[in-house]
Motif scaffolding. Structure first.
Motif, PDB file in Angstrom:
ATOM      1  N   ARG A 112       0.839  -1.204   0.000  1.00 30.74           N
ATOM      2  CA  ARG A 112       0.000   0.000   0.000  1.00 30.74           C
ATOM      3  C   ARG A 112       0.873   1.252   0.000  1.00 30.74           C
ATOM      4  NH1 ARG A 112      -3.656   0.875   5.166  1.00 30.74           N
ATOM      5  NH2 ARG A 112      -5.331  -0.180   4.028  1.00 30.74           N
ATOM      6  N   ASP A 113       1.958   1.270   0.830  1.00 31.52           N
ATOM      7  CA  ASP A 113       2.850   2.434   0.874  1.00 31.52           C
ATOM      8  C   ASP A 113       3.570   2.611  -0.465  1.00 31.52           C
ATOM      9  OD1 ASP A 113       2.090   2.833   3.488  1.00 31.52           O
ATOM     10  OD2 ASP A 113       3.798   1.749   4.331  1.00 31.52           O
ATOM     11  N   THR A 114       4.016   1.507  -1.071  1.00 31.94           N
ATOM     12  CA  THR A 114       4.715   1.590  -2.361  1.00 31.94           C
ATOM     13  C   THR A 114       3.799   2.145  -3.446  1.00 31.94           C
ATOM     14  OG1 THR A 114       6.104  -0.299  -1.762  1.00 31.94           O
ATOM     15  CG2 THR A 114       5.951   0.260  -4.096  1.00 31.94           C
ATOM     16  N   LEU A 115       2.562   1.647  -3.485  1.00 31.75           N
ATOM     17  CA  LEU A 115       1.607   2.124  -4.489  1.00 31.75           C
ATOM     18  C   LEU A 115       1.265   3.590  -4.271  1.00 31.75           C
ATOM     19  CD1 LEU A 115      -0.800  -0.963  -4.656  1.00 31.75           C
ATOM     20  CD2 LEU A 115       0.966  -0.313  -6.301  1.00 31.75           C
ATOM     21  N   ALA A 116       1.173   4.005  -3.006  1.00 31.50           N
ATOM     22  CA  ALA A 116       0.888   5.412  -2.723  1.00 31.50           C
ATOM     23  C   ALA A 116       2.019   6.299  -3.226  1.00 31.50           C
ATOM     24  CB  ALA A 116       0.670   5.598  -1.221  1.00 31.50           C
ATOM     25  N   GLY A 117       3.279   5.866  -3.077  1.00 31.04           N
ATOM     26  CA  GLY A 117       4.411   6.642  -3.593  1.00 31.04           C
ATOM     27  C   GLY A 117       4.370   6.744  -5.110  1.00 31.04           C
ATOM     28  N   ARG A 118       4.060   5.635  -5.788  1.00 32.78           N
ATOM     29  CA  ARG A 118       3.946   5.665  -7.245  1.00 32.78           C
ATOM     30  C   ARG A 118       2.823   6.597  -7.695  1.00 32.78           C
ATOM     31  NH1 ARG A 118       3.249  -0.302  -9.168  1.00 32.78           N
ATOM     32  NH2 ARG A 118       2.670   0.852 -11.084  1.00 32.78           N
ATOM     33  N   GLN A 119       1.728   6.577  -6.943  1.00 37.41           N
ATOM     34  CA  GLN A 119       0.599   7.433  -7.304  1.00 37.41           C
ATOM     35  C   GLN A 119       0.971   8.907  -7.179  1.00 37.41           C
ATOM     36  OE1 GLN A 119      -2.861   7.361  -4.657  1.00 37.41           O
ATOM     37  NE2 GLN A 119      -4.173   7.106  -6.468  1.00 37.41           N
ATOM     38  N   THR A 120       1.735   9.262  -6.156  1.00 39.24           N
ATOM     39  CA  THR A 120       2.156  10.648  -5.961  1.00 39.24           C
ATOM     40  C   THR A 120       3.057  11.109  -7.103  1.00 39.24           C
ATOM     41  OG1 THR A 120       2.014  10.416  -3.559  1.00 39.24           O
ATOM     42  CG2 THR A 120       3.358  12.218  -4.396  1.00 39.24           C
ATOM     43  N   ARG A 121       3.985  10.235  -7.533  1.00 42.34           N
ATOM     44  CA  ARG A 121       4.893  10.603  -8.621  1.00 42.34           C
ATOM     45  C   ARG A 121       4.139  10.780  -9.939  1.00 42.34           C
ATOM     46  NH1 ARG A 121       8.040   6.831  -5.845  1.00 42.34           N
ATOM     47  NH2 ARG A 121       7.458   5.164  -7.291  1.00 42.34           N
ATOM     48  N   LEU A 122       3.200   9.896 -10.228  1.00 39.42           N
ATOM     49  CA  LEU A 122       2.433  10.011 -11.468  1.00 39.42           C
ATOM     50  C   LEU A 122       1.578  11.272 -11.485  1.00 39.42           C
ATOM     51  CD1 LEU A 122       1.323   6.311 -12.083  1.00 39.42           C
ATOM     52  CD2 LEU A 122       2.929   7.659 -13.459  1.00 39.42           C
ATOM     53  N   GLU A 123       0.994  11.602 -10.335  1.00 41.25           N
ATOM     54  CA  GLU A 123       0.199  12.830 -10.267  1.00 41.25           C
ATOM     55  C   GLU A 123       1.081  14.065 -10.480  1.00 41.25           C
ATOM     56  OE1 GLU A 123      -1.718  12.567  -6.516  1.00 41.25           O
ATOM     57  OE2 GLU A 123      -3.314  11.224  -7.222  1.00 41.25           O
ATOM     58  N   ALA A 124       2.320  14.026  -9.931  1.00 41.65           N
ATOM     59  CA  ALA A 124       3.240  15.149 -10.147  1.00 41.65           C
ATOM     60  C   ALA A 124       3.633  15.249 -11.616  1.00 41.65           C
ATOM     61  CB  ALA A 124       4.480  14.974  -9.264  1.00 41.65           C
ATOM     62  N   ASP A 125       3.916  14.104 -12.255  1.00 40.28           N
ATOM     63  CA  ASP A 125       4.251  14.119 -13.686  1.00 40.28           C
ATOM     64  C   ASP A 125       3.088  14.672 -14.500  1.00 40.28           C
ATOM     65  OD1 ASP A 125       6.669  13.027 -13.029  1.00 40.28           O
ATOM     66  OD2 ASP A 125       6.106  10.967 -13.590  1.00 40.28           O
ATOM     67  N   SER A 126       1.868  14.329 -14.131  1.00 42.00           N
ATOM     68  CA  SER A 126       0.706  14.830 -14.855  1.00 42.00           C
ATOM     69  C   SER A 126       0.609  16.345 -14.758  1.00 42.00           C
ATOM     70  CB  SER A 126      -0.563  14.181 -14.304  1.00 42.00           C
ATOM     71  OG  SER A 126      -1.715  14.690 -14.938  1.00 42.00           O
TER      72      SER A 126
END
Length: 541
Positions: A112-126
């Motif tokens: 869950r923590d790993t997926l949350a980190g990936r989600q934050t990076r993708l939102e920043a890239d967007s």
């Protein structure tokens, strides 16, 4: 970070049980063996024998074997050896999660923590891509006086727009896939939380005091949902005989995490997990609606009927006298109470514990009876020319049977399988066992039906013949059923003109013949009826 309720509270337990009570010295770990088992259709009551070497002179902590899938409210601990020597004890218990569940849940929480980190990076890239598109749109409005510079800027803008929009598309797809991963991970977390109570381990410990060093023996008993048994029958018969052999067996399997080694075993019909609630009648109110005008339709069609097949099994079983003489059953004992029937197997049961990947089943013999049976044949030629052999078992309640799979053998050959249902209030259990090709039945209309005037009505006559031949080498008891139509209209009269000594049910229009056919005998049963109805009308069957 979101907490997880019961899992978060019990993660510290790990794959085993933590300390339940404070101890003044080293913990004594008892190794138990299964002493006795009572298996129910769903669940088992296990009794473990746990010998413990006490050092004596001070309070000591005893850790008993972990109880998997146990109902903690049913745990009992008894001292069967040592009390006379002054040994005393106090039992305590707690629940922990299965080690597999703890490890899986820890992995899901880390994921869950790993997926949350990936989600934050993708939102920043967007966000970065959106700002770049805004920047490109703003620069596209800048004016220039050079044609060559304008052409170069336009080519660069086209190339850059293509790359940014493609990156934005890939970002959206990655975020959608990540959302699916996050949803699946959360589903697994919730599933483990729901199953936590049913998949726990109960840890039992005790504080013991002994005046001196000695060997004490404890009995640990508990109910667990980690076992099952199902009945299976072998019915062996010869059609010309008056008895049959009923072999009663049971298929047993268990996943208690304890291997049963020569454990005395009971098989019970009981349902210890069923809640007992009194039936309550609530107020039943009657209301009235004013009548409304409607047309009235009168139907002259008779209701459809089904024949044959005999035993339907919809009523509750009734248990009568259990003291029935049983052939070859001296190894098995039986106990019958008002709410339970239990068999004690004549031989101790050895059965390894099943695992998630391998289910270990064992079929054990419970008892073998030679029972009186009346064999009768039955046919309903209007529906089918097949002749069905029925085994009629009188006083069947004394056999203490339950619903299960029946394997049917005749003259050493297996004929097939059927489901035995004992939900009947009849004194005789009727069980279809085979189709009999050597008893031949043929039914036909005798000529064309005749229709002629009869006063103010029309009359229609219809005769039938049923021919039967016994090609077997012994007499057979045969029940033949047929029917004639029953009128549901006062203007239509139905008269049975011939019945050939049949039993008649005028309400249902059923004809029943009970005959005995000698070897090689052929017989014809005749019946017929007339129907009178008003002229100009027609009848429908």
């Amino acid at each position: 970070m979101k907490r997880f309720g019961i899992i978060a509270l019990l993660l510290a337990c790990g794959s085993g049980c933590g300390s339940v009570i404070a101890s003044t010295g080293a913990t004594i770990r008892g190794t138990g063996s299964v002493k006795e088992v009572k298996i129910y259709p769903q669940g088992a009551y296990l009794t473990l024998s746990v010998p413990v070497e006490l050092r004596g002179g001070a309070e000591e902590e005893i850790a008993f074997p972990d109880l998997w899938y146990a109902d903690p409210t049913t745990v009992e601990l008894k001292l069967v050896r040592g009390a006379e020597e002054g040994v005393t004890y106090v039992m305590e218990s707690q629940q922990a999660l299965r080690g597999e569940d703890v490890e899986l849940q820890q992995a899901n929480l880390r994921r869950r923590d790993t997926l949350a980190g990936r989600q934050t990076r993708l939102e920043a890239d967007s966000m970065v891509l959106a700002r770049e598109i805004e920047f490109l749109a703003a620069n596209a409005k800048l004016e220039t006086n050079s044609v060559s510079q304008l052409s170069a800027t336009d080519a660069w803008m086209r190339e850059r727009y293509t790359k940014v929009y493609e990156a934005q598309r890939l970002n959206r797809e990655a975020r959608a896939a990540l959302d699916r991963e996050i949803g699946e991970n959360e589903r697994q977390i919730r599933q483990i939380e729901r199953q936590a109570k049913a998949r726990h381990v109960t840890c039992v410990r005790a504080r013991a005091n002994a005046p001196r060093a000695q060997r004490a023996v404890f009995e640990l008993s508990y109910f667990s949902n980690s076992a099952r048994w199902r009945p299976v029958y072998f019915f062996r018969f010869e059609p010309g005989g008056t008895t049959a052999e009923l072999d009663y067996r049971a298929t047993v399997w268990q996943w208690s995490r304890l291997d049963w080694e020569r454990a005395p075993t009971w098989l019970s019909y009981g349902t210890p997990t069923r809640s007992l609630n009194r039936a309550k009648l609530n107020k039943w109110s009657l209301s009235y609606d004013r009548p409304m005008w409607r047309s009235r339709v009168v139907s002259a069609e008779a209701s459809a009927m089904k024949f044959g097949g005999t035993y339907t099994g919809e009523e509750e079983p009734t248990i009568l006298d259990p003291n029935l003489a049983r052939d070859g059953s001296e190894l098995t004992s039986i106990e019958v109470s008002e709410n339970d029937i239990s068999y004690r197997l004549g031989r101790p049961l050895t059965l390894a514990s099943s695992t998630d990947r391998k289910q270990i089943q064992q079929t054990v013999e419970v008892r073998r009876d030679t029972i009186p049976v009346l064999y009768e044949y039955e046919t309903t030629p209007k529906i089918s020319r097949d002749v069905l052999l029925l085994a009629r078992i009188p006083d069947w309640q004394r056999l203490n049977l339950t619903d299960g799979r029946m394997n049917i053998f005749c003259d050493g050959r297996i004929l097939g399988q059927s489901e035995l249902s004992v939900r009947s209030t009849r004194d005789t259990l009727e069980m279809p066992v085979m189709l009999e090709p050597q008893v031949v039945v043929d039914r036909k209309e005798v000529g064309d039906y005749q229709e002629r005037p009869f006063g103010s009505k029309m009359e229609r006559s219809q005769p039938y013949e049923i021919r039967i031949k016994n090609n077997k080498a012994f007499p057979v008891n045969l029940t033949v059923r047929d029917q004639y139509p029953v009128s549901t209209n006062d203007d239509i009269e139905v008269t049975l003109t011939e019945k050939a000594e049949a039993e008649v049910d005028p309400t249902e229009g059923i004809l029943t013949w009970r005959i005995v056919l000698a070897p090689g005998e052929e017989r014809t049963l005749s019946f017929g009826y007339t129907i009178r109805y008003p002229k100009g009308g027609s009848i429908r069957f």
